[in-house]
Enzyme design. Structure first.
Site, mmCIF file in Angstrom:
data_model
loop_
_atom_site.group_PDB
_atom_site.id
_atom_site.type_symbol
_atom_site.label_atom_id
_atom_site.label_comp_id
_atom_site.label_asym_id
_atom_site.label_seq_id
_atom_site.Cartn_x
_atom_site.Cartn_y
_atom_site.Cartn_z
ATOM 1 N N ARG A 62 -39.517 -55.955 -16.509
ATOM 2 C CA ARG A 62 -40.343 -57.053 -17.012
ATOM 3 C C ARG A 62 -39.507 -58.232 -17.486
ATOM 4 O O ARG A 62 -39.955 -59.378 -17.466
ATOM 5 C CB ARG A 62 -41.288 -56.557 -18.119
ATOM 6 C CG ARG A 62 -42.461 -55.748 -17.586
ATOM 7 C CD ARG A 62 -43.361 -55.277 -18.717
ATOM 8 N NE ARG A 62 -42.684 -54.393 -19.644
ATOM 9 C CZ ARG A 62 -42.527 -53.082 -19.463
ATOM 10 N NH1 ARG A 62 -43.038 -52.508 -18.410
ATOM 11 N NH2 ARG A 62 -41.875 -52.356 -20.342
ATOM 12 N N GLU A 99 -34.151 -41.642 -26.720
ATOM 13 C CA GLU A 99 -34.589 -40.653 -27.707
ATOM 14 C C GLU A 99 -34.165 -39.242 -27.256
ATOM 15 O O GLU A 99 -33.626 -38.460 -28.025
ATOM 16 C CB GLU A 99 -36.104 -40.746 -27.857
ATOM 17 C CG GLU A 99 -36.608 -40.066 -29.100
ATOM 18 C CD GLU A 99 -38.124 -40.171 -29.210
ATOM 19 O OE1 GLU A 99 -38.746 -40.899 -28.416
ATOM 20 O OE2 GLU A 99 -38.669 -39.483 -30.095
#
Ligand code: AMP
Length: 174
Positions: A62, A99
Protein backbone atom coordinates in the site's frame (compact mmCIF):
# COMPACT_ATOMS: atom_id res chain seq x y z
CA UNK A 1 -8.33 22.01 1.78
CA UNK A 2 -8.36 18.43 3.04
CA UNK A 3 -7.63 18.03 6.75
CA UNK A 4 -6.45 15.00 8.75
CA UNK A 5 -10.01 14.83 10.17
CA UNK A 6 -11.41 14.41 6.63
CA UNK A 7 -8.97 11.55 6.02
CA UNK A 8 -9.78 9.97 9.37
CA UNK A 9 -13.51 10.00 8.56
CA UNK A 10 -12.84 7.91 5.44
CA UNK A 11 -10.62 5.31 7.12
CA UNK A 12 -12.63 2.19 7.83
CA UNK A 13 -11.77 0.01 10.82
CA UNK A 14 -12.22 -3.68 10.06
CA UNK A 15 -12.05 -5.80 13.22
CA UNK A 16 -10.37 -9.22 13.17
CA UNK A 17 -8.82 -8.88 9.71
CA UNK A 18 -6.69 -10.64 8.54
CA UNK A 19 -6.77 -12.52 11.85
CA UNK A 20 -8.53 -12.30 15.21
CA UNK A 21 -7.44 -9.35 17.33
CA UNK A 22 -6.20 -7.12 14.49
CA UNK A 23 -8.03 -3.82 13.90
CA UNK A 24 -7.29 -3.38 10.21
CA UNK A 25 -7.24 0.21 8.93
CA UNK A 26 -8.78 0.13 5.46
CA UNK A 27 -7.65 3.07 3.33
CA UNK A 28 -9.46 2.12 0.11
CA UNK A 29 -12.14 4.77 0.61
CA UNK A 30 -9.46 7.45 0.92
CA UNK A 31 -7.99 6.31 -2.40
CA UNK A 32 -11.36 6.11 -4.14
CA UNK A 33 -12.15 9.78 -3.45
CA UNK A 34 -10.19 12.11 -5.75
CA UNK A 35 -10.10 15.00 -3.25
CA UNK A 36 -9.12 12.83 -0.29
CA UNK A 37 -6.43 10.97 -2.25
CA UNK A 38 -4.92 14.20 -3.53
CA UNK A 39 -5.24 15.84 -0.10
CA UNK A 40 -3.56 12.86 1.55
CA UNK A 41 -0.57 13.28 -0.76
CA UNK A 42 -0.44 17.02 0.05
CA UNK A 43 -0.37 16.25 3.76
CA UNK A 44 2.28 13.52 3.38
CA UNK A 45 4.70 15.84 1.54
CA UNK A 46 3.76 19.20 3.07
CA UNK A 47 6.85 21.42 3.24
CA UNK A 48 8.79 19.62 0.52
CA UNK A 49 9.12 21.41 -2.81
CA UNK A 50 9.74 19.81 -6.21
CA UNK A 51 13.52 19.58 -6.59
CA UNK A 52 14.18 19.12 -2.85
CA UNK A 53 13.79 15.32 -2.96
CA UNK A 54 15.60 12.92 -5.32
CA UNK A 55 13.58 9.78 -4.65
CA UNK A 56 10.45 8.71 -2.80
CA UNK A 57 10.81 5.20 -1.41
CA UNK A 58 7.56 3.28 -0.99
CA UNK A 59 6.99 0.12 1.01
CA UNK A 60 5.24 -2.94 -0.44
CA UNK A 61 2.34 -2.81 -1.13
CA UNK A 62 0.00 0.00 0.00
CA UNK A 63 2.97 2.32 0.48
CA UNK A 64 3.54 2.16 -3.30
CA UNK A 65 0.26 3.94 -3.95
CA UNK A 66 1.10 6.97 -1.83
CA UNK A 67 4.82 7.04 -2.61
CA UNK A 68 4.31 6.91 -6.38
CA UNK A 69 1.80 9.78 -6.29
CA UNK A 70 4.11 11.78 -4.00
CA UNK A 71 7.05 11.18 -6.34
CA UNK A 72 5.08 12.54 -9.30
CA UNK A 73 4.14 15.64 -7.36
CA UNK A 74 7.73 16.25 -6.17
CA UNK A 75 9.23 15.57 -9.57
CA UNK A 76 11.25 12.81 -7.91
CA UNK A 77 11.90 9.17 -8.76
CA UNK A 78 10.02 6.30 -7.16
CA UNK A 79 11.88 3.38 -5.56
CA UNK A 80 10.15 0.25 -4.25
CA UNK A 81 11.10 -1.64 -1.11
CA UNK A 82 9.57 -5.06 -1.71
CA UNK A 83 9.03 -8.26 0.17
CA UNK A 84 11.89 -10.70 -0.36
CA UNK A 85 11.88 -12.59 -3.66
CA UNK A 86 9.89 -10.08 -5.72
CA UNK A 87 12.62 -7.86 -7.18
CA UNK A 88 14.27 -9.25 -10.33
CA UNK A 89 17.82 -7.85 -10.07
CA UNK A 90 20.48 -8.06 -7.32
CA UNK A 91 19.17 -6.90 -3.95
CA UNK A 92 20.17 -5.93 -0.46
CA UNK A 93 17.94 -7.59 2.11
CA UNK A 94 16.99 -6.70 5.66
CA UNK A 95 15.27 -8.96 8.18
CA UNK A 96 12.92 -7.66 10.85
CA UNK A 97 11.00 -9.22 13.70
CA UNK A 98 7.27 -9.94 13.55
CA UNK A 99 5.07 -10.90 16.49
CA UNK A 100 5.74 -14.52 15.56
CA UNK A 101 8.86 -15.11 13.47
CA UNK A 102 10.47 -12.67 11.05
CA UNK A 103 10.12 -11.15 7.58
CA UNK A 104 12.53 -9.74 5.02
CA UNK A 105 12.39 -6.70 2.75
CA UNK A 106 14.61 -6.02 -0.24
CA UNK A 107 15.78 -3.19 -2.47
CA UNK A 108 17.77 -3.24 -5.70
CA UNK A 109 21.48 -2.63 -5.06
CA UNK A 110 21.50 0.30 -7.49
CA UNK A 111 18.11 1.78 -6.56
CA UNK A 112 19.54 4.94 -4.98
CA UNK A 113 22.68 6.97 -5.57
CA UNK A 114 24.94 7.73 -2.57
CA UNK A 115 23.84 11.05 -1.09
CA UNK A 116 20.38 10.89 -2.68
CA UNK A 117 17.76 12.84 -0.70
CA UNK A 118 14.98 10.41 0.15
CA UNK A 119 11.44 10.55 1.51
CA UNK A 120 10.17 7.21 2.77
CA UNK A 121 6.41 6.64 2.69
CA UNK A 122 4.11 3.87 3.88
CA UNK A 123 0.40 3.74 4.60
CA UNK A 124 0.68 2.80 8.26
CA UNK A 125 3.22 2.79 11.10
CA UNK A 126 2.50 0.00 13.57
CA UNK A 127 5.46 -1.57 15.44
CA UNK A 128 7.90 0.16 13.10
CA UNK A 129 9.64 -3.07 12.10
CA UNK A 130 8.92 -2.72 8.39
CA UNK A 131 9.81 0.96 8.19
CA UNK A 132 13.03 0.61 10.18
CA UNK A 133 14.12 -2.29 7.94
CA UNK A 134 13.39 -0.08 4.92
CA UNK A 135 15.42 2.80 6.38
CA UNK A 136 18.32 0.39 6.94
CA UNK A 137 18.25 -0.50 3.23
CA UNK A 138 18.21 3.17 2.21
CA UNK A 139 21.17 3.90 4.48
CA UNK A 140 23.08 0.88 3.18
CA UNK A 141 23.07 2.54 -0.24
CA UNK A 142 24.45 5.75 1.28
CA UNK A 143 21.30 7.79 0.69
CA UNK A 144 19.97 10.34 3.18
CA UNK A 145 16.47 10.07 4.64
CA UNK A 146 14.88 13.49 4.94
CA UNK A 147 11.71 12.15 6.54
CA UNK A 148 9.53 9.08 6.95
CA UNK A 149 5.81 9.79 6.36
CA UNK A 150 2.79 7.65 7.17
CA UNK A 151 -0.87 8.24 6.54
CA UNK A 152 -1.72 6.39 9.78
CA UNK A 153 0.18 5.81 13.02
CA UNK A 154 -0.88 3.32 15.68
CA UNK A 155 0.79 5.25 18.48
CA UNK A 156 0.24 2.64 21.18
CA UNK A 157 2.63 0.30 19.32
CA UNK A 158 5.53 2.79 19.70
CA UNK A 159 6.79 2.42 16.13
CA UNK A 160 8.53 5.80 16.39
CA UNK A 161 10.96 4.32 18.89
CA UNK A 162 12.49 2.30 16.05
CA UNK A 163 12.82 5.37 13.80
CA UNK A 164 14.61 7.64 16.25
CA UNK A 165 17.31 8.76 13.82
CA UNK A 166 14.97 10.35 11.26
CA UNK A 167 12.00 12.73 11.41
CA UNK A 168 8.64 10.92 11.47
CA UNK A 169 5.37 12.39 10.19
CA UNK A 170 1.94 10.84 10.52
CA UNK A 171 -1.37 12.31 9.44
CA UNK A 172 -3.99 10.32 11.37
CA UNK A 173 -3.02 8.96 14.80
CA UNK A 174 -4.87 6.23 16.72
P1 AMP B 1 4.88 -2.62 11.33
O1 AMP B 1 6.10 -3.22 10.69
O2 AMP B 1 4.43 -3.36 12.55
O3 AMP B 1 5.07 -1.13 11.61
O4 AMP B 1 3.68 -2.78 10.32
C1 AMP B 1 3.52 -1.89 9.27
C2 AMP B 1 3.05 -2.56 8.01
O5 AMP B 1 2.01 -3.50 8.26
C3 AMP B 1 2.51 -1.52 7.07
O6 AMP B 1 3.06 -1.76 5.77
C4 AMP B 1 1.00 -1.70 7.09
O7 AMP B 1 0.48 -1.69 5.78
C5 AMP B 1 0.75 -3.05 7.76
N1 AMP B 1 -0.15 -2.98 8.93
C6 AMP B 1 0.18 -3.23 10.22
N2 AMP B 1 -0.85 -3.11 11.04
C7 AMP B 1 -1.91 -2.74 10.27
C8 AMP B 1 -3.28 -2.41 10.54
N3 AMP B 1 -3.81 -2.46 11.79
N4 AMP B 1 -4.07 -2.07 9.50
C9 AMP B 1 -3.57 -2.00 8.25
N5 AMP B 1 -2.30 -2.30 7.93
C10 AMP B 1 -1.45 -2.66 8.92
Amino acid sequence: MITPKDIESAIRNVPDFPKPGIQFKDITQVLADACLFSGAIDLLIDGFKPGSVDAVVGIDARGFIFAAAAAMRLNAGFVPVRKKGKLPYQTHEQDYALEYGSATVAMHVDALKPGARVLLIDDLLATGGTASAATALVKKLGAKILETSFLIELKFLNGREKLKDCPVRSIVVY
